[in-house]
Design an enzyme around this catalytic site. Structure first.
Site, PDB file in Angstrom:
ATOM      1  CB  CYS A  91     114.300  50.134  30.120  1.00 22.53           C
ATOM      2  SG  CYS A  91     115.864  50.587  30.896  1.00 22.53           S
ATOM      3  N   GLY A 100     125.724  55.580  33.367  1.00 20.64           N
ATOM      4  CA  GLY A 100     126.616  55.403  34.500  1.00 20.64           C
ATOM      5  C   GLY A 100     126.301  54.202  35.370  1.00 20.64           C
ATOM      6  CG  HIS A 101     122.211  52.646  36.217  1.00 21.82           C
ATOM      7  ND1 HIS A 101     121.504  51.472  36.320  1.00 21.82           N
ATOM      8  CD2 HIS A 101     121.675  53.300  35.157  1.00 21.82           C
ATOM      9  CE1 HIS A 101     120.590  51.418  35.379  1.00 21.82           C
ATOM     10  NE2 HIS A 101     120.675  52.511  34.648  1.00 21.82           N
TER      11      HIS A 101
END
Length: 391
Positions: free
Chosen positions: A332, A207-208
């Site tokens: 990440c 979503g982000h």
């Protein structure tokens, strides 16, 4: 501030924030049977239906997760464990050499904890999966394959991967016995997604990256795709992803997905034009720069620059001090700058793999942002090269 790191996270979409705020005030657990619980469940299922409709999926195929990393883990680990339970001889996990750390680490964990045989498929110098290598693997080990995972587009270079061809080759060699997964976290905002037409078994989204708040994503998984649980609890989300499902975040995700799909063509054209302008000016001002994947299809908001001799830590510091926010690669990797695994897979040496800059444009990026970058980048590169020569 000039923000050019939209691949890490993009600006919240006002409509998604409003949807979140509206639902966040709701009382009721969607697993409860009383009136408040039923109302929460109704809202949750409406969001699920909207996500499914936007992406060519059935509502039951939308498994809500905390984000893209969890969706990747559920597909790779859950798919492998289910396949091996059905047939112990199926113990091979295949992935491209440029997968997101969530997929790479999931495969590594399966190898170390469950004895999986890990097969890494090479890419070309442009960062595109080598389909001949996949065909060779299928010819040699189709009977032992459990999972094949190839991302839709790379999260560092933006290079689009031949997922259609991957699905075709796997189906021709192994039918539906092998779970084919694609991480579409970066691609969804810019590339068309029709889950049913893709014939993928599973697809990850976050979503982000689309304008929803951090903390929500989804795995699209065919109803017939077996997945083992990777966490235990109340059995929510088809019994494979336990935990109370966040109704407000699901509502925000539905809005963000619908917006991404509706604006994809126009926004893609706008970002592509900005990128072309940016790359042309960078080439004019820094003649020895190389643009990764420039000869092959890329996502429109991605520019991945190879700046020979530049120390990337120094470069990012100098840009940040000048008000330009960018990155060297995946956000990440726990904030640690290291040689780009993607560049190493593309055949570059470690020194070159430490001299890359990822610039990613998004919904809020303007020509003024590009101009502000260009005003400071050449000097920052020169100073970063001085640092690089001293190491």
């Amino acid at each position: 501030m000039t923000y050019l790191d939209h691949a890490a996270t993009t600006a919240p979409l006002p409509e998604a924030v409003e949807a979140f705020a509206r639902e966040a005030g709701r009382l009721g657990n969607p697993s409860s049977l009383h009136a408040a619980g039923r109302a929460a469940r109704a809202s949750l299922e409406t969001s699920r239906e909207r996500i499914a409709a936007a992406l060519g999926a059935e509502p039951t195929e939308v498994v809500l997760t905390s984000g893209g990393c969890e969706a990747d883990t559920l597909a790779v680990v859950g798919g492998f464990l289910a396949a091996r339970e059905a047939d112990p001889a199926r113990d091979v996990v295949a992935l491209s050499a440029i997968e997101h750390p969530a997929v790479r680490d999931a495969a590594d964990g399966l190898a170390s904890r469950h004895g999986a045989r890990r097969r890494v498929l090479p890419v070309t110098g442009d960062g595109v999966l080598d389909l001949d290598a996949l065909a060779g693997l299928l010819a040699a080990e189709a009977d032992g394959l459990a999972v094949v995972s190839v991302m839709a587009a790379n999260n560092e270079t933006g290079v689009v991967q031949p997922v259609e061809d991957v699905v075709r080759l796997v189906r021709e060699a192994a039918g539906t016995r092998v779970l084919v997964h694609s991480d579409a976290v970066q691609a969804l905002a810019s590339a068309p997604v029709d889950f049913a037409a893709s014939d993928l078994d599973a697809l990850s989204l976050s979503g982000h990256k689309l304008g929803a708040p951090v903390g929500i994503g989804a795995l699209l998984a065919q109803r017939t795709t077996p997945l083992a649980r990777v966490q235990h609890g109340g059995g929510q989300e088809r019994g494979v992803r336990s935990g109370t499902v966040p109704v407000a975040l699901a509502a925000a995700l539905a809005v963000a997905v619908e917006h991404a799909v509706a604006s994809r063509v126009a926004e893609g054209a706008r970002l592509a034009a900005l990128r072309e302008e940016l790359e042309a000016e960078v080439r004019a001002r820094i003649p020895d720069v190389r643009v990764s994947g420039a000869a092959v299809p890329r996502l429109p908001g991605f520019t991945h620059l190879v700046l020979p001799g530049a120390d990337v830590d120094a470069l990012l510091f100098l840009l940040d001090a000048a008000g330009v926010q960018a990155s060297a690669g995946s956000a990440c990797e726990a904030g640690v700058t290291q040689p780009s695994e993607v560049m190493l897979a593309m055949g570059e040496d470690e020194r070159t793999a430490r001299s890359v800059l990822r610039l990613t444009l998004g919904r809020t990026t303007t020509r003024d942002d590009v101009a502000e970058l260009l005003a400071v980048l050449p000097e920052a590169v020169e100073r970063a090269r001085v640092v690089g020569r001293g190491r």
